[in-house]
Write a protein that holds these residues in place. Structure first.
Motif, short mmCIF file in Angstrom:
data_model
loop_
_atom_site.label_atom_id
_atom_site.label_comp_id
_atom_site.label_asym_id
_atom_site.label_seq_id
_atom_site.Cartn_x
_atom_site.Cartn_y
_atom_site.Cartn_z
N LEU A 4 0.79 -1.22 0.00
CA LEU A 4 0.00 0.00 0.00
C LEU A 4 0.83 1.27 0.00
N PHE A 5 1.90 1.31 0.78
CA PHE A 5 2.67 2.56 0.87
C PHE A 5 3.46 2.86 -0.39
N PRO A 6 4.25 1.89 -0.90
CA PRO A 6 5.04 2.21 -2.11
C PRO A 6 4.16 2.58 -3.31
N ASN A 7 2.91 2.10 -3.34
CA ASN A 7 2.05 2.43 -4.48
C ASN A 7 1.16 3.62 -4.20
N ASN A 8 1.44 4.37 -3.12
CA ASN A 8 0.73 5.61 -2.80
C ASN A 8 -0.76 5.39 -2.54
N LEU A 9 -1.15 4.16 -2.17
CA LEU A 9 -2.56 3.93 -1.85
C LEU A 9 -2.86 4.48 -0.47
N ILE A 10 -1.83 4.56 0.37
CA ILE A 10 -1.95 5.25 1.65
C ILE A 10 -0.86 6.31 1.65
N SER A 11 -1.24 7.55 1.96
CA SER A 11 -0.27 8.63 1.82
C SER A 11 0.73 8.61 2.96
N GLY A 12 1.80 9.34 2.76
CA GLY A 12 2.89 9.38 3.74
C GLY A 12 2.46 9.89 5.10
N GLU A 13 1.45 10.78 5.12
CA GLU A 13 1.01 11.35 6.39
C GLU A 13 0.38 10.27 7.27
N TRP A 14 -0.33 9.34 6.64
CA TRP A 14 -1.00 8.29 7.40
C TRP A 14 -0.02 7.19 7.81
N GLY B 34 2.25 7.74 -8.56
CA GLY B 34 2.45 9.17 -8.38
C GLY B 34 3.26 9.76 -9.51
N GLU B 35 4.33 9.03 -9.89
CA GLU B 35 5.18 9.47 -10.98
C GLU B 35 4.40 9.50 -12.29
N LEU B 36 3.58 8.46 -12.48
CA LEU B 36 2.78 8.38 -13.70
C LEU B 36 1.81 9.55 -13.78
N LEU B 37 1.15 9.83 -12.66
CA LEU B 37 0.18 10.93 -12.62
C LEU B 37 0.86 12.24 -12.97
N TRP B 38 2.03 12.45 -12.39
CA TRP B 38 2.78 13.69 -12.64
C TRP B 38 3.09 13.82 -14.12
N ASP B 39 3.57 12.72 -14.73
CA ASP B 39 3.98 12.78 -16.13
C ASP B 39 2.78 12.90 -17.07
N VAL B 40 1.65 12.28 -16.66
CA VAL B 40 0.46 12.37 -17.51
C VAL B 40 -0.02 13.81 -17.58
N LEU B 41 0.14 14.54 -16.47
CA LEU B 41 -0.35 15.91 -16.42
C LEU B 41 0.55 16.89 -17.17
N TRP B 120 1.01 5.80 -25.18
CA TRP B 120 2.05 6.50 -24.44
C TRP B 120 1.98 6.16 -22.95
N VAL B 121 0.75 6.11 -22.40
CA VAL B 121 0.60 5.80 -20.97
C VAL B 121 1.11 4.38 -20.67
N LEU B 122 0.78 3.45 -21.59
CA LEU B 122 1.27 2.07 -21.39
C LEU B 122 2.79 2.04 -21.36
N LEU B 123 3.40 2.74 -22.32
CA LEU B 123 4.87 2.75 -22.39
C LEU B 123 5.47 3.45 -21.19
N LYS B 124 4.78 4.53 -20.73
CA LYS B 124 5.28 5.26 -19.57
C LYS B 124 5.26 4.37 -18.33
#
Lengths: 200, 205
Positions: A4-14, B34-41, B120-124
């Motif tokens: 959960l943590f590495p995939n950002n499903l739960i944020s760092g604050e929690w 998170g990285e994917l979201l950032w790059d998609v935007l 592009w998203v798949l490759l990213k």
């Protein structure tokens, strides 16, 4: 999906808050399993009480088998799980020190703190010794550093080291653990017969 | 001994036995959400049709055009030197061999930008670097390069410069301009002026 943590499903604050609750649950379960009694812990070495062996073996096999199933169902990415790096000589030394400490003191670091919480004097002294040991290690770190980092094997698992499938390790450990449950039960029975002064 | 212990032991044993028959799922390497979201935007993945045209004309060797439409559409028409990797074969080893090569810039395109964006998203997610999307896709290509429109008179000078470039690119990619020029030349009527013959004096000398 997971972890959960590495995939950002739960944020760092929690992260820390949840860790706090997990820690409280862990402490409660240690106390509930009778780990805050030095007799129970040292009993594993004298052969009259194997509750420590049973609880920890149960934790190991349940989490081991559970992780394999979670990985198989695709709920957990096993390659993202943190694996403790292996330093063979220092780990063996540390394990020996800890084992001797458990026989002498009757606690392991975590259980000593749960015992302090319920007001055991011997645990209090154990905890003071624990912190003195930490201080000693920290101050002596420059001398120990070389040994501490010796024999680095990286973040390896038994599967990577031997090439034997994880399932076989899980099955092997489970069989050993289940056998240990029954064997320790028999040993307990025999040893307890000989002990007169302590009631169970 | 409690009867529950027998049951629990049996359950645990069979669960562990089951792990022998399950295989570990191979999860392909993936960047974090998170990285994917950032790059998609980020709009940085878009390349304009003008830029693609310019690089095609310059014959930029580091440019690789990838058509992510189905093969049937690719066979009808595509951009010069584009390779066809339909989006459903993007995850095959043959399809992936085009991506992430050092020094190469891959520009994905489709009819509009949607399919190319999906690719592009798949490759990213698979962490391939240096992939771009042609903004607007082939529709935009038709609009800007093949049929460029003259900007209004009030447009800034850069718009006219762009228009000039597009007209030149239009000639480069279609060759149609030259034929047109020939046609219009042939339409011109050559007017022959007949010189009036001098009137022969009647009546003899």
């Amino acid at each position: 999906m997971g972890p959960l943590f590495p995939n950002n499903l739960i944020s760092g604050e929690w992260n820390l808050l949840i860790a706090l609750f997990i820690g409280m649950a862990f402490g409660f379960l240690l106390e509930a399993s009778g780990f805050s009694s030095a007799r129970n812990i040292a009993g594993a070495f004298y052969g009259y009480n194997f509750v420590v062996v049973r609880v920890f073996f149960t934790a190991v096999i349940v989490s081991m088998v559970g992780l394999l199933y979670l990985g198989y169902f695709g709920w957990l990415n096993l390659s993202q799980i943190f694996i403790l790096p292996t330093y063979l000589p220092s780990m063996i030394t540390g394990a020996v020190i800890m084992g001797v400490g458990m026989i002498i003191g009757g606690f392991c670091p975590g259980t000593s703190l749960t015992a302090v919480v319920i007001g055991k004097i011997d645990a209090l002294f154990f905890a003071i010794g624990l912190y003195l040991g930490i201080l000693l290690f920290a101050e002596g770190y420059p001398f120990l550093e070389k040994f501490y980092h010796a024999g680095y094997l990286g973040h390896i698992t038994l599967t990577e080291l031997t090439g034997i499938k994880a399932g076989w390790w899980a099955f092997g450990f489970t069989v050993i653990a289940l056998a240990a449950f029954w064997v320790t039960a028999i040993i307990e029975k025999k040893v307890r017969k000989r002990i007169k002064e302590y009631k169970f | 001994m409690n009867r529950n212990y027998y049951i629990l032991t049996a359950i645990m044993f069979f669960l562990a036995l089951g792990t022998l028959f399950i295989h570990e799922r191979k999860v392909p390497p993936e960047i974090s959400p998170g990285e994917l979201l950032w790059d998609v935007l980020q709009p940085t993945r878009f390349v304009s049709t003008d830029e693609v045209a310019k690089r095609l004309i310059e014959k930029d060797p580091s440019l690789l055009l990838v058509d992510v439409r189905p093969a049937s559409e690719y066979n009808k028409f595509t951009l010069p030197n584009a390779v066809n990797v339909p989006i459903d074969s993007l995850l095959t080893p043959a399809g992936q061999s085009y991506f992430g090569n050092p020094g190469m810039k891959v520009v994905l395109f489709s009819n509009d930008a949607i399919l190319a964006n999906q690719a592009w998203v798949l490759l990213k997610r698979m962490d391939f670097k240096n992939n771009y999307v042609m903004k607007g896709g082939l529709n935009e290509w038709m609009k800007t390069i093949i049929q460029p429109k003259m900007p209004p008179q009030t447009a800034p000078e850069t718009a006219f410069e762009r228009y000039d470039f597009r007209k030149a690119a239009h000639l480069y990619f279609t060759g149609a301009g030259i034929a047109k020029a020939g046609k219009s030349a042939s339409k011109m009527k050559v007017v022959f002026k007949k010189r009036k013959k001098a009137v022969v004096a009647a009546g003899g000398c």
